[in-house]
Design a protein around this motif. Structure first.
Motif, PDB file in Angstrom:
ATOM      1  N   LYS A   6       0.907  -1.258  -0.075  1.00 37.47           N
ATOM      2  CA  LYS A   6       0.135  -0.111  -0.034  1.00 37.47           C
ATOM      3  C   LYS A   6       0.860   1.138  -0.017  1.00 37.47           C
ATOM      4  O   LYS A   6       0.682   2.284  -0.520  1.00 37.47           O
ATOM      5  CB  LYS A   6      -1.047  -0.135   1.131  1.00 37.47           C
ATOM      6  N   SER A  42      -3.518   4.439 -10.743  1.00 41.46           N
ATOM      7  CA  SER A  42      -4.582   3.374 -10.441  1.00 41.46           C
ATOM      8  C   SER A  42      -3.917   1.888  -9.865  1.00 41.46           C
ATOM      9  O   SER A  42      -4.762   1.237  -9.268  1.00 41.46           O
ATOM     10  CB  SER A  42      -5.403   3.158 -11.715  1.00 41.46           C
ATOM     11  N   ALA A  45      -4.478   2.501  -6.201  1.00 44.68           N
ATOM     12  CA  ALA A  45      -6.082   2.278  -5.706  1.00 44.68           C
ATOM     13  C   ALA A  45      -6.559   0.959  -6.248  1.00 44.68           C
ATOM     14  O   ALA A  45      -7.609   0.585  -5.218  1.00 44.68           O
ATOM     15  CB  ALA A  45      -6.775   3.533  -6.547  1.00 44.68           C
ATOM     16  N   ASN A  46      -6.127   0.437  -7.177  1.00 40.18           N
ATOM     17  CA  ASN A  46      -6.759  -0.976  -7.230  1.00 40.18           C
ATOM     18  C   ASN A  46      -6.188  -1.944  -6.587  1.00 40.18           C
ATOM     19  O   ASN A  46      -6.935  -2.928  -6.212  1.00 40.18           O
ATOM     20  CB  ASN A  46      -6.662  -1.218  -8.941  1.00 40.18           C
ATOM     21  N   ARG A  48      -5.165  -1.549  -3.268  1.00 39.29           N
ATOM     22  CA  ARG A  48      -6.352  -1.259  -2.129  1.00 39.29           C
ATOM     23  C   ARG A  48      -7.565  -1.906  -2.206  1.00 39.29           C
ATOM     24  O   ARG A  48      -8.119  -2.548  -1.459  1.00 39.29           O
ATOM     25  CB  ARG A  48      -6.419   0.313  -1.744  1.00 39.29           C
ATOM     26  N   SER A  49      -8.102  -1.779  -3.476  1.00 33.49           N
ATOM     27  CA  SER A  49      -9.814  -2.095  -3.651  1.00 33.49           C
ATOM     28  C   SER A  49      -9.638  -3.832  -3.668  1.00 33.49           C
ATOM     29  O   SER A  49     -10.293  -4.419  -3.319  1.00 33.49           O
ATOM     30  CB  SER A  49     -10.043  -1.890  -5.109  1.00 33.49           C
ATOM     31  N   SER A  50      -8.365  -4.333  -4.174  1.00 34.82           N
ATOM     32  CA  SER A  50      -8.317  -5.746  -3.960  1.00 34.82           C
ATOM     33  C   SER A  50      -8.196  -6.379  -2.619  1.00 34.82           C
ATOM     34  O   SER A  50      -8.755  -7.461  -2.595  1.00 34.82           O
ATOM     35  CB  SER A  50      -6.889  -6.208  -5.008  1.00 34.82           C
ATOM     36  N   GLN A  51      -7.542  -5.477  -1.862  1.00 31.22           N
ATOM     37  CA  GLN A  51      -7.595  -6.150  -0.497  1.00 31.22           C
ATOM     38  C   GLN A  51      -8.942  -6.139   0.236  1.00 31.22           C
ATOM     39  O   GLN A  51      -9.254  -6.820   1.363  1.00 31.22           O
ATOM     40  CB  GLN A  51      -6.553  -5.168   0.271  1.00 31.22           C
ATOM     41  N   ARG A  52      -9.861  -5.545  -0.458  1.00 27.35           N
ATOM     42  CA  ARG A  52     -11.398  -5.621   0.188  1.00 27.35           C
ATOM     43  C   ARG A  52     -12.501  -6.378  -0.633  1.00 27.35           C
ATOM     44  O   ARG A  52     -13.514  -6.422  -0.646  1.00 27.35           O
ATOM     45  CB  ARG A  52     -11.853  -4.040   0.225  1.00 27.35           C
ATOM     46  N   GLY A  53     -11.474  -7.347  -1.349  1.00 31.55           N
ATOM     47  CA  GLY A  53     -12.248  -8.152  -2.152  1.00 31.55           C
ATOM     48  C   GLY A  53     -13.397  -8.893  -1.408  1.00 31.55           C
ATOM     49  O   GLY A  53     -12.792  -9.469  -0.124  1.00 31.55           O
ATOM     50  N   GLU A  58     -13.094 -12.522  -6.865  1.00 33.60           N
ATOM     51  CA  GLU A  58     -12.917 -10.850  -6.863  1.00 33.60           C
ATOM     52  C   GLU A  58     -11.727 -10.435  -6.685  1.00 33.60           C
ATOM     53  O   GLU A  58     -11.240  -9.607  -7.152  1.00 33.60           O
ATOM     54  CB  GLU A  58     -14.003 -10.343  -5.673  1.00 33.60           C
ATOM     55  N   LYS A  62      -9.604  -8.310  -9.271  1.00 37.01           N
ATOM     56  CA  LYS A  62      -9.144  -6.954  -9.146  1.00 37.01           C
ATOM     57  C   LYS A  62      -7.601  -7.014  -8.981  1.00 37.01           C
ATOM     58  O   LYS A  62      -6.936  -6.054  -9.652  1.00 37.01           O
ATOM     59  CB  LYS A  62      -9.570  -6.278  -7.698  1.00 37.01           C
TER      60      LYS A  62
END
Length: 117
Positions: A6, A42, A45-46, A48-53, A58, A62
């Protein structure tokens, strides 16, 4: 490792922002800069998003986007370098980091796919 990636991807995004701000204020500079800015920022950002899959599928999906954006960033950096919009020395560290990030995310993706079966 999650915290490190991150921080590392955020630091990389900040470096990309600085690089883009140094590009010449020409049509080519603006267009390549826009592409580089989009792909280079990105990644973090992506990631970080993958860590919330919500699921393994998912997460893998991501993470695939993260890998693609990192590889695309390499492409834009190479174009900027080879078209002499910025000196190669100015781009060298960002290009090295983009290659390292691509390798890390490729390995993570391969391992995640192996472990999901």
């Amino acid at each position: 490792m999650d915290r490190d990636l991150k921080d590392r991807t955020k630091k990389f995004a900040l470096e990309i922002i600085k690089l883009v701000s140094e590009l010449p204020k020409t049509t080519v500079g603006f267009e390549l800069g826009k592409q580089l800015l989009r792909s280079g920022t990105s990644i973090g950002a992506n990631y970080r998003s993958s860590q919330r899959g919500r699921s393994r599928a998912e997460f893998i999906s991501k993470l695939s986007v993260v890998q693609e954006e990192a590889d695309e960033t390499i492409f834009w950096l190479e174009l900027i370098s080879e078209s002499n919009l910025l000196f190669e020395d100015r781009i060298k560290s960002a290009l090295k980091e983009a290659n390292e990030l691509t390798a890390i995310f490729t390995t993570m993706l391969i391992n995640s796919k192996k472990n999901s079966g």
